[in-house]
Design an enzyme around this catalytic site. Structure first.
Site, short mmCIF file in Angstrom:
data_model
loop_
_atom_site.label_atom_id
_atom_site.label_comp_id
_atom_site.label_asym_id
_atom_site.label_seq_id
_atom_site.Cartn_x
_atom_site.Cartn_y
_atom_site.Cartn_z
N HIS A 140 0.84 -1.21 0.00
CA HIS A 140 0.00 0.00 0.00
C HIS A 140 0.87 1.26 0.00
O HIS A 140 0.66 2.18 -0.78
CB HIS A 140 -0.89 -0.05 1.25
CG HIS A 140 -1.72 1.15 1.50
ND1 HIS A 140 -3.09 1.17 1.34
CD2 HIS A 140 -1.41 2.38 1.96
CE1 HIS A 140 -3.57 2.35 1.66
NE2 HIS A 140 -2.55 3.11 2.04
N GLU A 141 1.88 1.27 0.86
CA GLU A 141 2.74 2.46 0.97
C GLU A 141 3.62 2.63 -0.27
O GLU A 141 3.86 3.75 -0.72
CB GLU A 141 3.61 2.37 2.23
CG GLU A 141 2.82 2.26 3.55
CD GLU A 141 1.83 3.39 3.75
OE1 GLU A 141 2.00 4.47 3.15
OE2 GLU A 141 0.85 3.19 4.51
N HIS A 144 1.65 4.43 -2.87
CA HIS A 144 1.56 5.87 -2.62
C HIS A 144 2.80 6.58 -3.17
O HIS A 144 2.69 7.61 -3.84
CB HIS A 144 1.47 6.15 -1.11
CG HIS A 144 0.09 6.01 -0.55
ND1 HIS A 144 -1.03 6.46 -1.20
CD2 HIS A 144 -0.34 5.48 0.62
CE1 HIS A 144 -2.10 6.21 -0.47
NE2 HIS A 144 -1.71 5.61 0.64
N HIS A 247 -6.84 8.09 -1.06
CA HIS A 247 -7.32 6.71 -0.96
C HIS A 247 -8.70 6.61 -1.62
O HIS A 247 -9.38 7.62 -1.80
CB HIS A 247 -7.45 6.28 0.52
CG HIS A 247 -6.16 6.29 1.27
ND1 HIS A 247 -5.70 7.41 1.94
CD2 HIS A 247 -5.23 5.33 1.46
CE1 HIS A 247 -4.54 7.13 2.51
NE2 HIS A 247 -4.23 5.87 2.23
#
EC number: 3.4.24.-
Length: 570
Positions: A140-141, A144, A247
């Site tokens: 997830h990071e 980003h 998100h």
């Protein structure tokens, strides 16, 4: 796959002043660079840094600082990612598990070439059953830092490499939004949409939402919901800096991995891969996408209207309100199964200490809730607009996690003396519903009725056209969906009595049978209970107990609290 620029990666040094000059795609500091350059919480090694470039305060006399030299840089790489695990000040805000961002973009196409992530140690579990959650958090990071970020949307490009957002003629950069201090994207990337009939408690309101409207995202989100008039994919509007707009909206795409909180088993779906490809910097391999079951095929009413509207309209038509729910979490706990049967779950509808904001009040009335108090009740996940839904949870004792509710992990097995429903967690296990009655255990001297019931994890197999559920190493064959398997088996010196409900064979076995050239048999009536394994309680040294009366019945409550999983990302 990355649209490459084939250059050595060197990071710009940080400036003492927040103001910089950009000339010929080079960044210049005013007078001097900082002695130390950070990417997130990590000090960038000198060998990764470029030479220091400076100008005077008027942007004149621009030159390289002779006291610095350029490092060798990073060759044969498209991106450098700095990872730290520090309990920083930002970790203490809310329930933050991790945060990430890019640190530098290359000049030709604005693609991020360096980024960072910090994992908050106090919020990270190293238990084996939490490994998938940790891996999902790291991925997830990374996404980003690679592009899924409010600070990068204005730099997205089309398939031909042309900017999606107009650029300033003097710097070649997008225009700055002075209020939020970020580069402002065009409406070809994110567009505001007003819903004029958003149903809430007592009526309707206007609701303004931000929709990601790039071509591939629009196609994938329309295909997912089966709604061809959907404008795009909705972005999160809560959570503050680091969560809002960075998100997917939790109410619409609950367990998509790029929503703002991790609440249960996550999926990196085709919708997220489409966003990364629409950046103009990557090509996505869609065969690697995880299947997303939340909201799939539920149409425009689900994707474009409030959860209150969905619950009310489906209830009126006698249809399922899934994935939402209206069962208030209270003792005794009545569990259910997640949509993919991967976990035992609870409806996360709870009473809040103060009334929810009007736009998040989703009930005009609720069973067992006094009239006038409905505004206090809503889902426990604020980012999902307090819409209540079926959610995984963890068992805790004195605020220490005892076990989780995901079926595939053996560590989640209850202790033998507390395994009242004869559950079995492991790689070949799924969640199955119990009947409407509590399970009970009988010995020669005592009968215990457990206060938590509703669903459980059991091993299963697909054999000879039938689904077989394995309970205490005994096989129970399912003949049709909804069949009630009456269980009466010995375990740990107790006779366990309860029932498990069969799902359809196609739900769990269809894909496996197709691989073997078989198919599920047509449903038919099941044989009598005598066809199935059935134990009897033998009490040779004690009088045979009659069916328990109320006076003889011991009701046993599990001395564990259940906690719904909610970890926030930035």
């Amino acid at each position: 796959m990355v649209r490459q620029t084939k250059e050595v990666i060197r990071l710009n040094r940080k400036c003492e002043s927040s103001q910089v000059f950009v000339k010929n795609s080079m960044t210049y500091c005013i007078d001097s660079c900082k002695a130390v350059t950070l990417c997130g919480e990590v000090q960038v090694p000198p060998e990764h840094l470029d030479v220091c470039r400076v100008c005077n305060s008027t942007g004149q006399d621009c030159h390289e600082d002779a006291s610095t030299v350029a490092g060798q840089g990073i060759s044969n790489a498209d991106f450098v990612f700095y990872v730290s695990a520090l309990q920083s000040d930002r970790c203490h805000k809310g329930l933050t598990v991790a945060y990430a961002a890019h640190c530098q973009q290359e000049a030709a196409l604005d693609r991020p070439i360096a980024g960072h992530a910090n994992l908050c140690p106090d919020s990270i579990s190293t238990k084996p059953q939490e490994l998938q959650t940790l891996l999902s958090t790291v991925k997830h990071e990374i996404l980003h830092a690679l592009g899924f970020s409010v600070s990068l949307y204005a730099f997205f490009r089309d398939d031909n490499g042309a900017p999606r957002t107009p650029r300033k003629p003097d710097t070649g950069k997008p225009y700055l939004n002075e209020k939020f201090q970020i580069h402002q994207w065009s409406e070809d990337t994110i567009r505001k949409v007003v819903r004029t009939d958003w149903a809430v408690r007592g009526g309707t309101i206007n609701r303004t939402i931000d929709m990601f409207v790039t071509p591939r995202v629009v196609k994938e989100v329309r295909d997912h919901f089966g709604c061809q008039k959907l404008e795009g994919a909705e972005l999160e509007d809560q959570g503050g800096e680091g969560t809002a707009l960075t998100h997917w909206e939790k109410r619409v795409l609950e367990n998509e991995a790029m929503t703002g909180t991790h609440t249960q088993s996550s999926a990196f779906s085709r919708i997220t891969l489409a966003l990364m490809e629409d950046s103009g910097w990557y090509r996505a391999n869609y065969s690697m996408a995880s299947p997303l079951t939340w909201g799939r095929g539920l149409g425009c009413n689900f994707a474009m209207r409030s959860c209150k509207d969905w619950i009310i309209s489906n209830t009126a038509r006698g249809r399922s309100i899934h994935p939402f729910c209206v069962k208030v979490k209270r003792d005794p706990l009545q569990t259910e199964c997640t949509d993919d049967r991967s976990s035992v779950a609870l409806c996360n509808l709870v009473k809040h200490p103060t009334p929810l904001a009007p736009q998040y009040q989703n009930f005009d009335s609720l069973a067992y809730v006094p009239v006038g108090e409905e505004g206090y009740f809503g889902g426990s996940v604020s980012l999902a607009d307090h819409c209540p839904y079926i959610q995984e949870f963890t068992w805790r004792s004195k605020n220490v996690v005892v076990r989780g509710s995901q079926c595939q992990f053996e560590d989640n097995n209850p202790k033998p003396e507390k395994n009242f429903a004869l559950e079995s967690y492991g790689p070949n296990s799924k969640c199955f519903d119990h009947s409407e009655n509590m399970w009970e255990e009988r010995s020669c001297r005592q009968t215990r009725e457990w206060q938590h019931w509703g669903s459980g994890c059991y091993q299963y197999r697909c054999d000879h056209g039938r689904l077989h559920i394995l309970i205490a190493n005994k096989s129970y064959e399912c003949f049709y969906a909804g069949q009630k398997l009456n269980i009466q088996l010995m375990g740990e010196g107790w006779l366990h009595r309860g029932a498990v409900i069969c799902p359809s064979c196609k739900e769990l076995c269809n894909s496996e049978f197709e691989r073997r050239g078989e198919r599920c048999k047509v449903s038919e009536e099941a044989p009598a209970d005598s066809y199935y394994p059935r134990d009897e309680l033998s009490c040779s040294l004690a009088p045979r107990l009659p069916y328990p009366t109320a006076a003889m019945l011991l009701s046993v409550a599990i001395l564990l609290s259940s906690t719904l999983r909610t970890n926030q990302y930035s």
